[in-house]
Design a protein around this motif. Structure first.
Motif, PDB file in Angstrom:
ATOM      1  N   TRP A  81       0.855  -1.076   0.001  1.00  0.00           N
ATOM      2  CA  TRP A  81      -0.075  -0.123   0.035  1.00  0.00           C
ATOM      3  C   TRP A  81       1.026   1.333  -0.044  1.00  0.00           C
ATOM      4  N   GLY A 116      -1.639  -4.443   3.037  1.00  0.00           N
ATOM      5  CA  GLY A 116      -2.555  -3.210   3.139  1.00  0.00           C
ATOM      6  C   GLY A 116      -2.179  -2.622   4.671  1.00  0.00           C
ATOM      7  N   ALA A 117      -3.161  -2.477   5.370  1.00  0.00           N
ATOM      8  CA  ALA A 117      -3.033  -1.861   6.706  1.00  0.00           C
ATOM      9  C   ALA A 117      -2.359  -2.778   7.696  1.00  0.00           C
ATOM     10  N   SER A 123       1.270  -2.430  11.206  1.00  0.00           N
ATOM     11  CA  SER A 123       0.810  -1.482  10.054  1.00  0.00           C
ATOM     12  C   SER A 123       1.866  -0.817   9.401  1.00  0.00           C
ATOM     13  N   ALA A 126       1.215   0.359   5.732  1.00  0.00           N
ATOM     14  CA  ALA A 126       0.275   1.399   5.630  1.00  0.00           C
ATOM     15  C   ALA A 126       1.026   2.848   5.088  1.00  0.00           C
ATOM     16  N   ASP A 172      -8.282   1.444   2.964  1.00  0.00           N
ATOM     17  CA  ASP A 172      -7.733   0.173   2.525  1.00  0.00           C
ATOM     18  C   ASP A 172      -8.650  -0.412   1.228  1.00  0.00           C
ATOM     19  N   GLU A 198      -4.242  -8.934   2.880  1.00  0.00           N
ATOM     20  CA  GLU A 198      -3.409  -8.529   4.144  1.00  0.00           C
ATOM     21  C   GLU A 198      -2.606  -9.757   4.342  1.00  0.00           C
ATOM     22  N   VAL A 282     -12.593  -5.290   2.695  1.00  0.00           N
ATOM     23  CA  VAL A 282     -11.453  -5.009   1.380  1.00  0.00           C
ATOM     24  C   VAL A 282     -11.290  -6.218   0.162  1.00  0.00           C
TER      25      VAL A 282
END
Length: 540
Positions: A81, A116-117, A123, A126, A172, A198, A282
């Protein structure tokens, strides 16, 4: 330079948005659920790159050649991301496009991870614009009375965003949808066959998020969708979930504490619903743009050294939380275990269910485990982590070369229950029953006899035998094996080997080699060679 999503999507790789054929998908064939690519069953025999490797096209350039010449036909790469959306609403797919282009040129398929997150319950992937805005994207909060435990104490300096943030899941999901739309437009030949959404989600350091949005969710009624799932699957629920629900009388309504209690198991169920519904949103956003099969993976727990949720990621898709995840994330095709513990087969047994085929996205590069997964658990994927570091010339790459040419043979045997896999320590025995025979397998004991001819080429320290047994026809078996001896028995008769032929497969067609007789009959599967032997048996 960064560019708007899809700006050059139709021209980046010289393709239009038209797809070459039906999308890859999962399909039930007999007793097995299989991945279908280009209209035929496909086995993901490959490996996952180190997380940072795909971020640099220059770094990856020599790696593609090495993987291709070592029979790796599927690579698990990454879409981060932080790189895909470095500024909000502006997208850069440079690293993704390079992976697709390079893989396609080498005849390699891709599975991409959406970092992603969440990555390993943290995280760090991110984007900076997300992590810097704590008012908009709140972070988790921990019980102030609790001390960080296990790896949580080590990872505590890394950011962890709250999964209960509506702004986070929206951001996200938008980014993932932009990625999938881009892949749809540029990947006409379907180099990308699956997506991981993820990575190892969950909460490290506490069993439950104590932030304001999490506290608000904890005080709300348990969603009716979860209660309905538990009611409909009560007879088969995993013990941890069934017991937590049952101790308060299998309630149909109430807050999380009223329905499940207030201990660590109740907290883990709450977090599993939070992370499961997050990943589902997501996933749905991406699938609406390009409906490839999608899955998420689990950092395993409980396990020795990390017995409580929070020691391992609380709320992650571990085996004992699978029922919660199946209710929370129906858009996912499967939940996949990352296996670094010694009990490989036990982990597969926990994850294999009629609604959950076995896909192993991360593992040690243990060739014996490859055969156990394919033969005993009908796996559709085996993917050691850090595949670019696996030394050339090893048994794993040799096994990939042999097995890639017999995908259809293996898939048919999985669908019809005609296959068994094994990994046997030296001197130990294992029995597989197929085709009316008891197949008795013995692991390596010495450098002589059935276990090696004393050629001096044995792999130093080799103490395991492994392979596949396939019942290929009445009274006929294919064994792909190394370092084992095999004998056959059947009730009421004597069994002897009528013929033994060495060979290999080319596009699922048997190519015969030597007819094995004389001295060679005593060491069909030496410790220094992975072979395919076709045995025909005689009953008398």
């Amino acid at each position: 330079m960064p560019r708007l999503a899809g700006l050059l999507a139709g021209t980046l790789l010289g393709h239009t948005a038209l797809l070459a054929g039906p999308l890859p998908h999962l399909q039930q064939n007999g007793r097995a659920t299989q991945l279908i690519v280009d209209g035929a069953p496909y086995l993901v025999l490959g490996g996952e790159l180190h997380n940072s490797s795909p971020s640099s096209p220059a770094y990856m350039a020599p790696i593609w050649d090495r993987l291709a010449r070592n029979n790796v036909r599927t690579v698990i790469g990454a879409a981060s991301w932080e790189l895909v959306e470095p500024q909000e609403g502006r997208f850069d797919f440079t690293a993704v496009d390079d992976q697709i282009r390079q893989a396609r040129a080498k005849g390699i398929r891709l599975v991409l991870i959406w970092f992603g997150a969440y990555k390993n319950a943290q995280s760090t992937y991110a984007p900076s614009w997300v992590r810097r805005d704590e008012a908009r994207f709140p972070r988790v909060a921990f019980d102030p009375a609790a001390k960080p435990r296990g790896i949580g104490a080590y990872l505590g300096h890394n950011p962890t965003l709250s999964v209960f943030s509506e702004a986070l899941v929206q951001a996200d999901a938008r980014a993932f949808a932009a990625l999938m739309d881009h892949i749809r437009q540029v990947d006409r030949n379907q180099t990308v066959i699956m997506m991981q959404v993820e990575n190892e989600v969950g909460l490290i350091g506490d069993s439950r998020d104590r932030s304001a949005p999490a506290a608000a969710a904890w005080g709300q009624p348990v969603p009716s969708a979860l209660i309905a799932y538990l009611r409909g699957h009560r007879a088969t629920l995993r013990p941890a979930v069934e017991q937590a629900w049952g101790r308060n009388g299998y309630r149909d309504s109430g807050t999380w504490a009223e329905v499940f209690g207030t201990d660590n198991i109740a907290n883990e169920i709450f977090m599993a619903w939070g992370f499961g519904t997050y990943v589902d949103r997501v996933t749905k956003a991406g699938a609406a743009k390009h409906a490839l099969p999608m899955f998420t993976n689990a950092w395993l727990g409980p396990q020795p050294g990390s017995p409580e949720p929070g020691d391992y990621p609380s709320g992650g898709p571990v085996a004992r939380m699978m029922d919660v995840w199946k209710a929370a994330a129906p858009s996912l095709a499967l939940l996949a275990p990352d296996i670094y513990i010694n009990d490989f087969a036990g982990t597969l047994a926990e994850f294999k269910r009629p609604d959950n085929p076995i896909f192993i996205p991360e593992a040690k590069p243990d060739t014996g485990n490859l055969f156990v997964a394919l033969g005993s658990y009908d796996a559709i994927a085996f993917s050691p982590f850090g595949i670019e570091d696996v030394p050339e010339g090893g048994d794993l790459y040799r096994a990939y070369g042999l097995l890639n040419e017999m995908t259809g043979t293996i898939a048919s045997a999985q669908a019809e229950g005609r296959i068994g896999g094994f990994k046997i320590a030296g001197g130990k025995q294992q029995q597989i029953q197929l085709g009316g025979y008891d197949i008795n397998l013995t692991g390596p004991m010495s450098t002589l006899g059935a276990f090696g001819a004393g050629t001096g080429t044995e792999e130093k320290g080799k103490t395991e035998g492994y392979g596949l047994v396939i019942n290929s026809a009445p009274d006929q078996f294919l064994i792909v094996g190394r370092g084992i001896s095999a004998t056959f028995a059947a009730p009421g008769v004597k069994v002897e080997v009528d013929s033994a032929q060495e060979g290999l497969f080319r596009k699922d067609q048997w190519v015969p080699g030597r007819t094995m007789n004389g001295d060679e009959r005593f060491f069909l599967f030496p410790k220094d060679d992975l072979r395919i032997i076709r045995l025909t048996l005689l009953k008398r």
